[in-house]
Design a protein around this motif. Structure first.
Motif, mmCIF file in Angstrom:
data_model
loop_
_atom_site.group_PDB
_atom_site.id
_atom_site.type_symbol
_atom_site.label_atom_id
_atom_site.label_comp_id
_atom_site.label_asym_id
_atom_site.label_seq_id
_atom_site.Cartn_x
_atom_site.Cartn_y
_atom_site.Cartn_z
ATOM 1 N N ILE A 181 0.775 -1.188 0.059
ATOM 2 C CA ILE A 181 0.245 0.140 -0.068
ATOM 3 C C ILE A 181 0.711 1.375 -0.096
ATOM 4 O O ILE A 181 0.497 2.294 -0.831
ATOM 5 N N GLN A 182 2.069 1.356 0.737
ATOM 6 C CA GLN A 182 2.657 2.588 0.751
ATOM 7 C C GLN A 182 3.473 2.723 -0.160
ATOM 8 O O GLN A 182 3.670 3.972 -0.731
ATOM 9 N N SER A 183 4.042 1.823 -0.782
ATOM 10 C CA SER A 183 4.865 1.888 -2.413
ATOM 11 C C SER A 183 3.874 2.407 -3.450
ATOM 12 O O SER A 183 4.360 3.232 -4.215
ATOM 13 N N THR A 184 2.537 1.600 -3.498
ATOM 14 C CA THR A 184 1.748 2.072 -4.552
ATOM 15 C C THR A 184 1.117 3.574 -4.071
ATOM 16 O O THR A 184 1.353 4.288 -5.068
ATOM 17 N N PRO B 200 -5.096 9.136 -0.222
ATOM 18 C CA PRO B 200 -5.319 9.824 0.983
ATOM 19 C C PRO B 200 -4.118 9.670 1.660
ATOM 20 O O PRO B 200 -3.176 8.812 1.572
ATOM 21 N N GLN B 201 -3.956 10.634 2.675
ATOM 22 C CA GLN B 201 -2.729 10.609 3.468
ATOM 23 C C GLN B 201 -2.797 9.598 4.632
ATOM 24 O O GLN B 201 -1.698 8.877 4.727
ATOM 25 N N ASP B 202 -3.994 9.243 5.192
ATOM 26 C CA ASP B 202 -4.112 8.051 5.910
ATOM 27 C C ASP B 202 -4.247 6.892 5.186
ATOM 28 O O ASP B 202 -5.453 6.773 4.581
ATOM 29 N N LEU B 203 -3.527 5.915 5.104
ATOM 30 C CA LEU B 203 -3.503 4.604 4.534
ATOM 31 C C LEU B 203 -4.030 3.487 5.369
ATOM 32 O O LEU B 203 -3.878 2.271 4.992
ATOM 33 N N SER B 204 -4.235 3.648 6.526
ATOM 34 C CA SER B 204 -4.507 2.543 7.609
ATOM 35 C C SER B 204 -5.655 1.817 7.084
ATOM 36 O O SER B 204 -5.830 0.772 7.490
#
Length: 381
Positions: free
Chosen positions: A147-150, A170-174
């Motif tokens: 998710i972070q790399s995408t 979005p900034q929040d990926l949680s």
């Protein structure tokens, strides 16, 4: 390539709109010649020719702005990812080995997610599709990196105007990473007695030497491939690239409390002692694989897990940090420099072991030092 518009002062609006249309469609992968060929000839436009061109231009702009339509096709995503890779490497954010070891795998998942009959139309849909790959592992590290790399890919593409604003993650990926339902085991410092037992149990001299180096100097497994003697001292030349910058080469220092490693004569043996062969960028995997096949390592892993802890190759490095603070009383800034990372990284990684027993011990030692200092001052007076 000529626009089908007379080069006249009263045609300024039509020329401007035609140029914008060509630009917009070129951004979507349409060749300028093909775009111009579809434009109505001057004699076909009539009085509302400018309106026709403005309509076509605005539609192309909206399509690009709305969802980055140029990148719905897998071939275009290939080009986008290739450009992203070049950006990451040229900027120095990562090394080629990091792309090959980490990003490449996750970017292949992105390509798979868009190569379907109904591909994602925005960032949310793409991230949701990728999260479903590890639907059974919410909060897992691999899912988190995916998710972070995408998200990093999409943010870069939007900033470079290669994708429209709908692709801004979005900034929040949680919500896409998820939250693990299981308690997370803490990777734990390796105790000295277990370090010595493992050294005795490793039959291969090359791997025994590698393990001794990691334990005595707090090395990352990858750093075993970046050691050299300089002016009679052992140095690590590994440069780890991270968000907080790049590490610098450092001289390796054994902790004052680790007299148990003096007999290993590591600096003396290094020029002639062979290390196990490892592929660059994959040191952690090689060390982990070897240790997992050692009976004593398996037994110790079970013991640590029974206490809610986790034994990993990095436990040698964790043990170095733990001894540096608890036994040697070295400040975080000094230990961070000796281990080759920033103070922020050091505190984030190692503060988790600062339990009540460690705090009590530190306060007791501070009280003892202060008491000795006051007594010395009184005697001098």
């Amino acid at each position: 390539m000529l626009l089908p518009i007379p080069w006249e002062c009263d045609q300024v609006d039509q020329i401007r709109d035609a140029v914008v249309q060509v630009y917009d469609e070129f951004q979507q992968g349409i060749e300028p010649d093909a775009c111009v060929a579809r434009m109505p000839r001057a004699e076909e436009q009539g009085a509302d020719g400018a309106a026709v061109l403005r309509s076509a231009s605005s539609q192309g702009g909206r399509a690009r702005h709305r969802g980055g339509a140029a990148f719905h096709a897998p071939g275009d995503w290939d080009a986008l990812i290739a450009a992203f890779r070049e950006h990451k490497l040229i900027s120095g954010e990562i090394k080629p080995s990091t792309w090959h070891r980490v990003y490449r795998h996750h970017m292949n998942h992105v390509l798979g997610a868009v190569a379907v009959a109904a591909p994602p139309q925005n960032a949310k849909q793409l991230l949701e599709a990728l999260a479903r790959i590890w639907a059974d592992k919410p909060g897992g590290r691999t899912r988190q990196i995916q998710i972070q790399s995408t998200a990093a890919l999409l943010r870069w593409a939007v900033a470079e105007r290669r994708l429209g604003e709908d692709w801004e993650p979005p900034q929040d990926l949680s919500v896409f990473v998820g939250r693990s339902r299981a308690a997370k085991a803490i990777t734990t410092p390796l105790e000295v007695e277990h370090t010595l037992a493992l050294v005795r149990a490793i039959p291969d001299a090359r791997w025994r030497f590698a393990f001794q180096l990691m334990a005595a100097y707090g090395l990352r497994p990858e750093e075993l491939q970046h050691l050299q003697i300089r002016q009679g001292r052992l140095w690590c030349t590994y440069e780890k690239v991270a968000s907080r910058g790049k590490t610098r080469p450092r001289v390796l220092r054994m902790l004052p409390c680790d007299d148990w490693a003096d007999g290993w004569r590591l600096e003396e043996r290094f020029p002639t002692q062979e290390l196990p062969p490892m592929q660059p960028g994959l040191g952690g995997g090689y060390v982990g694989h070897y240790l997992m096949n050692r009976p004593l390592w398996k037994e110790l892993r079970r013991e640590y897990e029974a206490k809610g802890e986790k034994l990993v190759p990095y436990s040698c490095r964790h043990g170095y940090a733990h001894r540096a603070h608890v036994i040697c009383d070295l400040p975080p800034k000094v230990v961070a420099a000796a281990m080759g990372h920033s103070v922020q990284t050091h505190l984030a990684a190692y503060s988790r072991w600062c339990g009540d027993d460690v705090v009590d011990d530190a306060f007791a030692k501070a009280e003892l030092r202060l008491g000795q200092g006051l007594r010395a001052q009184s005697s001098a007076a």
